[in-house]
Design an enzyme around this catalytic site. Sequence first.
Site, short mmCIF file in Angstrom:
data_model
loop_
_atom_site.label_atom_id
_atom_site.label_comp_id
_atom_site.label_asym_id
_atom_site.label_seq_id
_atom_site.Cartn_x
_atom_site.Cartn_y
_atom_site.Cartn_z
CD GLU A 284 -3.30 -0.46 1.99
OE1 GLU A 284 -4.40 -0.97 1.79
OE2 GLU A 284 -3.07 0.25 2.99
CG HIS A 305 10.77 -28.37 2.56
ND1 HIS A 305 11.61 -29.43 2.29
CD2 HIS A 305 11.27 -27.75 3.66
CE1 HIS A 305 12.56 -29.47 3.21
NE2 HIS A 305 12.38 -28.47 4.05
CE LYS A 419 -11.26 1.49 2.47
NZ LYS A 419 -10.66 2.38 3.45
O1 PA5 Z 1 -3.03 1.20 5.82
C1 PA5 Z 1 -4.15 1.62 5.64
O2 PA5 Z 1 -4.43 2.82 5.71
C2 PA5 Z 1 -5.30 0.65 5.36
O3 PA5 Z 1 -4.87 -0.62 5.12
C3 PA5 Z 1 -6.26 0.63 6.54
O4 PA5 Z 1 -5.57 0.18 7.67
C4 PA5 Z 1 -7.46 -0.27 6.27
O5 PA5 Z 1 -8.09 0.08 5.05
C5 PA5 Z 1 -8.47 -0.12 7.40
O6 PA5 Z 1 -8.81 1.23 7.54
P1 PA5 Z 1 -9.45 1.78 8.85
O7 PA5 Z 1 -8.49 1.64 9.96
O8 PA5 Z 1 -9.77 3.21 8.54
O9 PA5 Z 1 -10.71 0.98 9.10
#
Ligand code: PA5
Length: 450
Positions: A284, A305, A419
């Site tokens: 990400e 393995h 989303k």
């Molecule tokens: O790293 C990030 O920002 C995302 O992976 C969030 O952790 C994930 O989408 C969950 O988001 P939130 O904590 O707002 O529910």
Amino acid sequence: MLGLNFSFMMAETIGETGTTERKLESFRGKALEALSRIKGAMAEMPGLEFTRLPWQDITPVKEAARRLSGLENFLLLGIGGSALGPKCILEALSPLHNQRPDKRQRPKVFIYENADPCTLESILSSLDINKTGINVISKSGGTSETIAAFMVLYDLVEKSLGKEAAGRFILTTDPEKGDLRRLAAKGMASLSIPPGVGGRYSVLSAVGLLLAEVIGADTEGLLRGARDAHERCTREEFWENPAILAAVLIFIMQRDEGRKIDVLIPYSDRLKSFSEWYCQLWSESLGKQGRGLTPYPSVGTTDQHSQVQLWMEGPRDKVVIFIRVEDHGADFTIPDVFGGYESMSFLRGHGLSGLINAEEEATELALAKNQRPNMTITIPSLDAYHLGQLFYFFEIVTALTGFFLEINPFDQPSVEEGKRLTFGLMGKKGFEDKKKEVVEARDKKSCYKV
Ligand code: PA5
């Protein structure tokens, strides 16, 4: 203290697929410039607020943990960065937590990190919901999977406990924004994730620390480890800073040697979830504008393995990062049984820890002999202190690599579109056009089916 051995990244040891001191040295200016952005921290980018977490006051976390003490179970609801970090802490510091009789005085821990109804059903049939504290974690306070699970759980607990239900929940979220914060303002207990700490950089905030407290882990040790890693990873001595060297090496391998995949292979089952946490952090943060490397989670010796054949002889597109734990904290000497069998006799008298570490060392060399670049991060033992170092080290390496790639390592613009389309499908107000888009796409999807 965490160490980095990058000998098998160098041309001197593995031949032409490696890099050279001169090339690394030519990167010094760029690396120190990136480092100064980290040291200037928030001044430049709010996303760097994670670098302040090692110095936070953890009194609110300790108080929240006390509120839950005495309950039989701890259920964490979250996803992505709001679940992977706590899961790492649980598995690294209290493996097989729920199965261990010596942990009976501690709550059993369950992590629900999806919208899979079967998993929720299994969790609910494994615990008494009336004896459960529930930690809802969402930085944005609006992630559908987490919010849906929260709604289901709240309804269940309220039906059973009435007005007492609210007291069983702790909401971990942004200090000001989002619906979870609004609910907290109406009287539900809460913890805050600092505004500039993104989900995947949040493990050392209340996100990971509440679970750590609840299982009786050394929370201060985690932060102390991160503080020491900060000191080490922000040193300006280029050749003494493991985070700079790791980031520069990975970047050079990607830019100049066509290495598109980075494999993380810790030799410890307790770090299996760490591999997953790292993959999210790396994907990400760095997968943007056509740039980035693909992280590949793995665990040794198991994946020797399963995967090593590909790493040895497949495309020359990988950098392998080993994590070696010197002292595993437990051992079994292989006993003198079954005499006379060749596959057994040489093992006698060795410890299992000797075997796992020998396999790690052997795999490093086997890859190097085949000119496959690899480096090794070593920690003396896997306790809270060194886990804190590992988290912080990889966060800094990720941020530095993001700066080298000239992308913003703290946003995730493309996660948002999925989303939005889901919001449309689920009927959220204001997302009607997104629903239309999905429905229209169904026609396109009907062409090629068998
Ligand atoms: O790293 C990030 O920002 C995302 O992976 C969030 O952790 C994930 O989408 C969950 O988001 P939130 O904590 O707002 O529910």
